[in-house]
Motif scaffolding. Structure first.
Motif, PDB file in Angstrom:
ATOM      1  N   LEU A  47      52.931 -27.108  -3.353  1.00  0.00           N
ATOM      2  CA  LEU A  47      53.531 -28.135  -2.510  1.00  0.00           C
ATOM      3  C   LEU A  47      52.515 -28.653  -1.498  1.00  0.00           C
ATOM      4  CD1 LEU A  47      56.054 -29.770  -1.922  1.00  0.00           C
ATOM      5  CD2 LEU A  47      56.786 -27.954  -0.349  1.00  0.00           C
ATOM      6  N   LYS A  48      51.704 -27.755  -0.946  1.00  0.00           N
ATOM      7  CA  LYS A  48      50.671 -28.196  -0.013  1.00  0.00           C
ATOM      8  C   LYS A  48      49.668 -29.104  -0.722  1.00  0.00           C
ATOM      9  CE  LYS A  48      47.164 -27.051   3.322  1.00  0.00           C
ATOM     10  NZ  LYS A  48      46.340 -26.053   3.995  1.00  0.00           N
ATOM     11  N   GLU A  49      49.325 -28.777  -1.941  1.00  0.00           N
ATOM     12  CA  GLU A  49      48.408 -29.612  -2.707  1.00  0.00           C
ATOM     13  C   GLU A  49      48.991 -31.019  -2.895  1.00  0.00           C
ATOM     14  OE1 GLU A  49      46.655 -29.739  -7.235  1.00  0.00           O
ATOM     15  OE2 GLU A  49      46.899 -27.766  -6.312  1.00  0.00           O
ATOM     16  N   LEU A  50      50.268 -31.085  -3.215  1.00  0.00           N
ATOM     17  CA  LEU A  50      50.946 -32.381  -3.352  1.00  0.00           C
ATOM     18  C   LEU A  50      50.961 -33.118  -2.018  1.00  0.00           C
ATOM     19  CD1 LEU A  50      52.681 -34.272  -5.192  1.00  0.00           C
ATOM     20  CD2 LEU A  50      54.671 -33.078  -4.226  1.00  0.00           C
ATOM     21  N   PHE A  51      51.240 -32.399  -0.945  1.00  0.00           N
ATOM     22  CA  PHE A  51      51.275 -32.960   0.406  1.00  0.00           C
ATOM     23  C   PHE A  51      49.916 -33.552   0.778  1.00  0.00           C
ATOM     24  CE2 PHE A  51      50.813 -32.060   5.068  1.00  0.00           C
ATOM     25  CZ  PHE A  51      51.723 -32.997   5.525  1.00  0.00           C
ATOM     26  N   VAL A  52      48.861 -32.796   0.582  1.00  0.00           N
ATOM     27  CA  VAL A  52      47.516 -33.271   0.921  1.00  0.00           C
ATOM     28  C   VAL A  52      47.150 -34.471   0.064  1.00  0.00           C
ATOM     29  CG1 VAL A  52      45.052 -32.646   0.929  1.00  0.00           C
ATOM     30  CG2 VAL A  52      46.753 -31.045   1.844  1.00  0.00           C
ATOM     31  N   ASP A  53      47.531 -34.453  -1.195  1.00  0.00           N
ATOM     32  CA  ASP A  53      47.285 -35.598  -2.069  1.00  0.00           C
ATOM     33  C   ASP A  53      48.005 -36.835  -1.537  1.00  0.00           C
ATOM     34  OD1 ASP A  53      46.047 -36.521  -4.615  1.00  0.00           O
ATOM     35  OD2 ASP A  53      48.146 -36.946  -5.133  1.00  0.00           O
ATOM     36  N   GLY A  54      49.234 -36.653  -1.055  1.00  0.00           N
ATOM     37  CA  GLY A  54      49.987 -37.755  -0.462  1.00  0.00           C
ATOM     38  C   GLY A  54      49.340 -38.267   0.810  1.00  0.00           C
ATOM     39  N   LEU A  55      48.787 -37.345   1.606  1.00  0.00           N
ATOM     40  CA  LEU A  55      48.072 -37.747   2.815  1.00  0.00           C
ATOM     41  C   LEU A  55      46.842 -38.584   2.464  1.00  0.00           C
ATOM     42  CD1 LEU A  55      48.123 -34.468   4.967  1.00  0.00           C
ATOM     43  CD2 LEU A  55      49.466 -36.556   5.358  1.00  0.00           C
ATOM     44  N   LYS A  56      46.111 -38.160   1.445  1.00  0.00           N
ATOM     45  CA  LYS A  56      44.912 -38.895   1.018  1.00  0.00           C
ATOM     46  C   LYS A  56      45.284 -40.303   0.566  1.00  0.00           C
ATOM     47  CE  LYS A  56      42.281 -34.827  -0.438  1.00  0.00           C
ATOM     48  NZ  LYS A  56      41.707 -34.103  -1.589  1.00  0.00           N
ATOM     49  N   ASP A  57      46.381 -40.397  -0.136  1.00  0.00           N
ATOM     50  CA  ASP A  57      46.865 -41.680  -0.650  1.00  0.00           C
ATOM     51  C   ASP A  57      47.216 -42.636   0.493  1.00  0.00           C
ATOM     52  OD1 ASP A  57      48.142 -43.038  -3.234  1.00  0.00           O
ATOM     53  OD2 ASP A  57      49.637 -43.192  -1.633  1.00  0.00           O
TER      54      ASP A  57
END
Length: 181
Positions: free
Chosen positions: A22-32
Motif C-alpha cells: 500500500l505504501k508503494e502504491l501511495f508513493v507512486d500516487g504521490l509521484k504522479d
C-alpha cells in the motif's frame, strides 16, 4: 454471506507486507500528482494569457501560485513518509493539459466562448486533482501518516475552492455571454 465476507476482509489487520504494498502504491500516487502539479503550473500560465475576462485571468494566476505551493507541500509529504520527492509522468494530466491547448487552438481569441472552454478544461483538471488528493489522503490515514493526511487535506480543500470559483465565474456571466456570441 457475501456481506459477511466483505466485512471480514475490510476489518482484517493490515500485515507488514500489505502495508508495504500500500505504501508503494501511495508513493507512486504521490509521484504522479507531483508531476501533475509541476506541469500544471506551467500550463496555468498559458491559460491565464489566453483568458478573455480579467476575473478568469486572475483566477488562473492565483491558482498558479497555489499549484506551486501544492508541489512544495508534496515535497513535505514525501519527506514525512521517508521518500525522495520524485515526479513520474502523469498521463492523465498530460492529456488534460493537451485538451486545454486544443481548446485554445479551436476557439477565437478574446471571446467568452474561449473562456467557457478554458473553464471546462480547468474544471476537468480540478476534478482529477480532487480525486487524487482525496484518495491519497485516505491512504495516508490508513498507513498512519496523519501529518501527511492533514497536508493532503489542505491541498484538497484548496482544489475544491478553485473548482467552486470556476463554477461561480461560469454561472455568473461567462456561459451567458458565450451563448450570445
Amino acid at each position: 454471506m457475501k456481506t459477511t465476507k466483505s466485512k471480514t476482509k475490510a476489518t482484517k489487520q493490515i500485515t507488514e507486507q500489505d502495508s508495504a504494498k500500500l505504501k508503494e502504491l501511495f508513493v507512486d500516487g504521490l509521484k504522479d500528482i507531483y508531476w501533475a502539479e509541476k506541469n500544471l503550473a506551467k500550463a496555468l500560465v498559458k491559460l491565464s494569457k489566453n483568458a478573455t475576462s480579467e476575473e478568469l485571468k486572475s483566477a488562473f494566476e492565483l491558482h498558479t501560485e497555489q499549484t506551486q505551493q501544492h508541489a512544495a507541500t508534496l515535497e513535505q509529504v514525501f519527506e514525512i513518509v521517508g521518500e525522495k520527492a520524485q515526479a513520474k509522468k502523469c498521463a492523465a494530466m498530460e492529456g488534460l493539459i493537451e485538451e486545454a491547448n486544443e481548446i485554445i487552438e479551436s476557439t477565437e481569441k478574446g471571446t467568452m466562448v474561449r473562456d467557457c472552454g478554458l473553464i471546462m478544461a480547468a474544471q476537468k483538471v480540478e476534478h482529477y486533482e480532487i480525486a487524487s488528493y482525496g484518495t491519497l489522503r485516505n491512504i495516508a490515514r490508513t498507513l498512519g501518516y496523519e501529518e501527511a493526511a492533514t497536508l493532503l487535506q489542505q491541498t484538497l480543500d484548496q482544489e475544491g475552492e478553485t473548482d467552486h470559483i470556476l463554477t461561480e465565474l461560469a454561472e455568473s456571466y461567462v456561459n451567458e455571454e458565450a451563448s450570445a456570441e
